[in-house]
Design an enzyme around this catalytic site. Structure first.
Site, PDB file in Angstrom:
ATOM      1  N   GLY A 158      -1.825  -3.708   0.474  1.00 51.84           N
ATOM      2  CA  GLY A 158      -2.479  -5.025   0.517  1.00 51.84           C
ATOM      3  C   GLY A 158      -2.742  -5.576  -0.864  1.00 51.84           C
ATOM      4  O   GLY A 158      -2.958  -6.771  -1.040  1.00 51.84           O
ATOM      5  N   ARG A 159      -2.789  -4.675  -1.841  1.00 52.06           N
ATOM      6  CA  ARG A 159      -2.991  -5.155  -3.211  1.00 52.06           C
ATOM      7  C   ARG A 159      -2.264  -4.263  -4.207  1.00 52.06           C
ATOM      8  O   ARG A 159      -2.681  -4.113  -5.351  1.00 52.06           O
ATOM      9  CB  ARG A 159      -4.461  -5.218  -3.544  1.00 52.06           C
ATOM     10  CG  ARG A 159      -5.179  -3.905  -3.341  1.00 52.06           C
ATOM     11  CD  ARG A 159      -6.463  -3.945  -4.059  1.00 52.06           C
ATOM     12  NE  ARG A 159      -7.319  -2.883  -3.607  1.00 52.06           N
ATOM     13  CZ  ARG A 159      -8.536  -2.716  -4.054  1.00 52.06           C
ATOM     14  NH1 ARG A 159      -9.006  -3.538  -4.954  1.00 52.06           N
ATOM     15  NH2 ARG A 159      -9.278  -1.739  -3.626  1.00 52.06           N
ATOM     16  N   ARG A 174       3.093   7.619   1.812  1.00 54.85           N
ATOM     17  CA  ARG A 174       1.885   8.207   2.403  1.00 54.85           C
ATOM     18  C   ARG A 174       2.181   8.712   3.805  1.00 54.85           C
ATOM     19  O   ARG A 174       3.182   8.306   4.410  1.00 54.85           O
ATOM     20  CB  ARG A 174       0.804   7.115   2.494  1.00 54.85           C
ATOM     21  CG  ARG A 174       0.467   6.511   1.141  1.00 54.85           C
ATOM     22  CD  ARG A 174       0.205   5.000   1.282  1.00 54.85           C
ATOM     23  NE  ARG A 174       0.112   4.381  -0.044  1.00 54.85           N
ATOM     24  CZ  ARG A 174      -0.998   4.266  -0.751  1.00 54.85           C
ATOM     25  NH1 ARG A 174      -2.133   4.670  -0.232  1.00 54.85           N
ATOM     26  NH2 ARG A 174      -0.987   3.733  -1.943  1.00 54.85           N
ATOM     27  N   ASP A 214      -3.705   6.940   5.455  1.00 58.43           N
ATOM     28  CA  ASP A 214      -2.963   6.043   4.549  1.00 58.43           C
ATOM     29  C   ASP A 214      -3.273   6.381   3.091  1.00 58.43           C
ATOM     30  O   ASP A 214      -2.628   5.841   2.191  1.00 58.43           O
ATOM     31  CB  ASP A 214      -3.308   4.570   4.834  1.00 58.43           C
ATOM     32  CG  ASP A 214      -4.801   4.300   4.815  1.00 58.43           C
ATOM     33  OD1 ASP A 214      -5.528   4.962   5.570  1.00 58.43           O
ATOM     34  OD2 ASP A 214      -5.253   3.438   4.036  1.00 58.43           O
ATOM     35  N   GLY A 262      -6.160  -9.252  -2.323  1.00 64.65           N
ATOM     36  CA  GLY A 262      -5.090  -8.629  -3.108  1.00 64.65           C
ATOM     37  C   GLY A 262      -5.480  -8.281  -4.531  1.00 64.65           C
ATOM     38  O   GLY A 262      -4.649  -7.848  -5.322  1.00 64.65           O
ATOM     39  N   ARG A 269      -0.135   2.043 -11.899  1.00 63.17           N
ATOM     40  CA  ARG A 269      -0.100   3.449 -11.482  1.00 63.17           C
ATOM     41  C   ARG A 269       1.340   3.964 -11.545  1.00 63.17           C
ATOM     42  O   ARG A 269       2.287   3.184 -11.407  1.00 63.17           O
ATOM     43  CB  ARG A 269      -0.597   3.593 -10.040  1.00 63.17           C
ATOM     44  CG  ARG A 269      -1.925   2.945  -9.787  1.00 63.17           C
ATOM     45  CD  ARG A 269      -2.541   3.489  -8.518  1.00 63.17           C
ATOM     46  NE  ARG A 269      -1.949   2.968  -7.296  1.00 63.17           N
ATOM     47  CZ  ARG A 269      -2.515   3.107  -6.102  1.00 63.17           C
ATOM     48  NH1 ARG A 269      -3.667   3.755  -5.989  1.00 63.17           N
ATOM     49  NH2 ARG A 269      -1.945   2.623  -5.014  1.00 63.17           N
ATOM     50  N   GLY A 323      -0.610  -1.122   5.025  1.00 64.16           N
ATOM     51  CA  GLY A 323       0.358  -1.521   3.993  1.00 64.16           C
ATOM     52  C   GLY A 323      -0.291  -1.755   2.647  1.00 64.16           C
ATOM     53  O   GLY A 323      -1.511  -1.723   2.503  1.00 64.16           O
TER      54      GLY A 323
HETATM   55  P1  AMP Z   1      -8.155   1.853   0.981  1.00 62.24           P
HETATM   56  O1  AMP Z   1      -8.612   2.728   2.103  1.00 62.24           O
HETATM   57  O2  AMP Z   1      -9.227   1.326   0.115  1.00 62.24           O
HETATM   58  O3  AMP Z   1      -7.093   2.530   0.185  1.00 62.24           O
HETATM   59  O4  AMP Z   1      -7.488   0.536   1.616  1.00 62.24           O
HETATM   60  C1  AMP Z   1      -7.206   0.350   2.978  1.00 62.24           C
HETATM   61  C2  AMP Z   1      -6.277  -0.820   3.162  1.00 62.24           C
HETATM   62  O5  AMP Z   1      -6.903  -2.035   2.729  1.00 62.24           O
HETATM   63  C3  AMP Z   1      -4.967  -0.736   2.396  1.00 62.24           C
HETATM   64  O6  AMP Z   1      -3.967  -1.275   3.210  1.00 62.24           O
HETATM   65  C4  AMP Z   1      -5.225  -1.606   1.187  1.00 62.24           C
HETATM   66  O7  AMP Z   1      -4.040  -2.132   0.671  1.00 62.24           O
HETATM   67  C5  AMP Z   1      -6.102  -2.688   1.777  1.00 62.24           C
HETATM   68  N1  AMP Z   1      -6.964  -3.337   0.772  1.00 62.24           N
HETATM   69  C6  AMP Z   1      -8.045  -2.813   0.149  1.00 62.24           C
HETATM   70  N2  AMP Z   1      -8.580  -3.715  -0.710  1.00 62.24           N
HETATM   71  C7  AMP Z   1      -7.819  -4.825  -0.640  1.00 62.24           C
HETATM   72  C8  AMP Z   1      -7.851  -6.105  -1.280  1.00 62.24           C
HETATM   73  N3  AMP Z   1      -8.775  -6.428  -2.164  1.00 62.24           N
HETATM   74  N4  AMP Z   1      -6.875  -6.976  -0.955  1.00 62.24           N
HETATM   75  C9  AMP Z   1      -5.938  -6.690  -0.055  1.00 62.24           C
HETATM   76  N5  AMP Z   1      -5.867  -5.527   0.596  1.00 62.24           N
HETATM   77  C10 AMP Z   1      -6.789  -4.591   0.310  1.00 62.24           C
HETATM   78 MG    MG Z   2      -5.464   3.106   0.333  1.00 66.25          MG
END
Ligand code: AMP
Ligand code: MG
Length: 534
Positions: free
Chosen positions: A112-113, A210, A280, A146, A203, A110
């Site tokens: 997350g940020r 996705r 994702d 986040g 963005r 999901g």
């Molecule tokens: P990514 O592969 O970097 O796009 O992220 C994988 C997952 O981790 C996604 O669900 C992001 O929303 C979550 N995520 C990455 N960095 C953070 C963060 N600093 N805080 C919260 N969720 C994060």
């Molecule tokens: Mg991601």
């Protein structure tokens, strides 16, 4: 005076928040970490921050949103796009999705940020979803904070816009704003946390859906929600395919395959390595999405990955991106299976990935070499020999193809000398005797092959320069912009944004942005190696 009268334009954006209006949402109004079932999104308000400060904004993206420079430079713009105020019509939420990370099913991930602010319909009637990245916790933040730091936000902001101007399908970026708050990051996960400046990027994309949005429902056997999301996506983003039905699901999946293939061909053309092609991070629209530890090939090397988290398996290396995209599409096919129940038809639809990629890659390589068309019997060896030569000589991919266009193949010994000088200049390693010999042989074959096409030098050069960029967001350039921005100097961020607007133009005076990687950047963190920490 009302708030609206104070800020007429940003409050006059026309929102049509269809995603949350038409799709099932999470009934829980509070923002705490949890598993979310039977819902496409959850409510999540951006975190209020102390002192927003605009670093840069994209003129083109602002124009697409009908926002004037005065508005973009106003305090209200920074307040809204850092997340401190919702403009009229904005509704803040985070999307629910899952995904395969590094080949393994990871369950619910999901946003997350990332927090969506709503869908703008601009004066051209286009749908533009606005999303803040780094604006605080959501129900999907898991164990993280986040937030996002300046360094990764500069990289996302600049690369989104650079890719767009290169002609690569991508999500866009409207703005980059410092929060005035500090964020702690352990950049290499080695027990050395540092305090960094927090930032938020806004963005923009038609949608941020996705592969993982569909996968999560199927993994939980929630076929009802899966069908709602598929039907919604077809009606909203692929209306030309017709009303949802099993045959339309199949033609939609084939179209996703086709778009994904086209995106990967572009990545291979410009030397872009995404770095984290988890499902994702795959857009259903075939857009490049989630700029994390991405990088640009400097010395040509199919095995290169910028992502230190992937250094061992190199799953997401340059030369593997086409295979991984296919693997990801197979996962999407599995997720759609319950709606279609015809494995063979899905297999057939997957062929549109392979066919589009193969034809697209060949046409792209022919164009990079200035040939009329790819003639597999000869040109396969021509390309393979060239790639082997460039790998051995550690030749800068961008510089080589750009300067190859300048070699006048109609000349006899001159073109040999010019080519060897060019190869020496664009390579990071000195050429051995053996490499010089191989290079001369390659040029002879290429020369004959090219002259047979009958193009004039000027016509060949112009066509090559239209597909071989002079300016890309070299890893060390992004790092220099970051170093300056961290000292409060945003000039280089803005200058790079400007140069990268015209990546195929010569731009006299800007040649330093098209220079070989300097020695200091070869091993420096941020230039050649990046982690997922951002
Ligand atoms: P990514 O592969 O970097 O796009 O992220 C994988 C997952 O981790 C996604 O669900 C992001 O929303 C979550 N995520 C990455 N960095 C953070 C963060 N600093 N805080 C919260 N969720 C994060
Ligand atoms: Mg991601």
């Amino acid at each position: 005076m009302t708030a609206e009268a104070d800020h007429p334009s940003l409050d006059n954006l026309h929102f049509d928040n269809r995603f949350i209006r038409e799709l099932p949402g999470d009934p829980e109004p509070d923002n705490f970490r949890r598993q979310v079932y039977n819902a496409c999104y959850s409510w999540a308000l951006p975190k209020r921050v102390k002192q927003p400060q605009l670093v840069a904004y994209s003129r083109e993206m602002a124009e697409a949103l009908d926002l004037s420079p005065e508005i973009c430079e106003s305090d209200d713009f920074s307040q809204i796009f850092v997340g401190n105020r919702l403009a009229t019509g904005m509704q803040a939420y985070a999307m629910c999705y899952g995904g395969h990370q590094f080949g393994h099913w990871a369950g619910q991930l999901g946003d997350g940020r990332a927090i969506i602010l709503g869908e703008v319909i601009n004066s051209q009637g286009q749908r533009l979803t606005l999303q803040l990245k780094g604006a605080g916790l959501t129900p999907y933040s898991r164990s993280a904070d986040g937030l996002a730091v300046l360094r990764s936000s500069v990289r996302e902001f600049l690369c989104s816009e650079a890719m767009h101007h290169l002609g690569v399908p991508t999500t866009r970026a409207l703005s980059l704003i410092l929060t005035g708050e500090q964020v702690v990051r352990d950049m290499f996960y080695d027990g050395n946390p540092q305090i960094e400046a927090g930032a938020v990027v806004c963005r923009v994309a038609q949608s941020f859906t996705r592969f993982g949005n569909f996968q999560l429902f199927t993994a939980r056997d929630d076929i009802d929600s899966l069908k709602k999301l598929v039907d919604y996506t077809i009606r909203t983003d692929f209306p030309e395919l017709g009303e949802p039905s099993v045959p339309v699901y199949l033609s939609w999946f084939a179209e996703v395959c086709r778009r994904t293939a086209e995106m990967i061909v572009h990545w291979q053309r410009v030397g872009f390595v995404h770095g984290v092609m988890n499902t994702d991070n795959m857009s259903i629209l075939g857009l490049t999405i989630d700029y994390g530890p991405y990088g640009w090939l400097e010395n040509f090397d199919p095995d290169w990955t910028p992502n230190t988290t992937d250094a061992k398996g190199r799953r997401y290396r340059f030369g593997n991106q086409a295979k991984i995209a296919y693997w990801n599409l197979v996962q999407l096919a599995n997720a759609l299976y319950p709606l279609i129940l015809r494995a063979e038809s899905l297999q057939t639809a997957l062929l549109s990935y392979t066919n589009t990629f193969d034809a697209g890659w060949q046409a792209m390589m022919a164009a990079k070499l200035g040939l009329n068309a790819f003639e597999a019997t000869e040109d396969e060896a021509l390309v393979n020999d060239l790639f082997a030569l460039m790998t051995a000589a550690e030749t800068d991919m961008t510089l080589f193809f750009r300067q190859l266009a300048d070699i006048d193949l109609a000349t006899e010994s001159q073109c040999q000398a010019d080519f060897l000088a060019m190869l020496t200049n664009t390579s990071y390693e000195p050429l051995s005797e053996e490499l010089i010999e191989r290079a001369s042989l390659w040029l002879k074959v290429y020369q004959l092959r090219s002259l047979r096409d009958g193009r004039s030098h000027a016509a060949r050069r112009d066509s090559m320069n239209a597909v071989n960029p002079k300016y890309v967001l070299r890893n060390y350039l992004a790092q220099m912009a970051i170093d300056n921005a961290e000292q409060g100097d945003f000039a280089l961020v803005n200058e790079l944004l400007d140069v990268l607007r015209k990546p195929y133009a010569e731009q006299p005076g800007k040649e330093s942005f098209a220079a070989k990687r300097p020695d200091w950047a070869k091993q420096r963190a941020g230039c050649s190696m990046l982690s997922c920490s951002s």
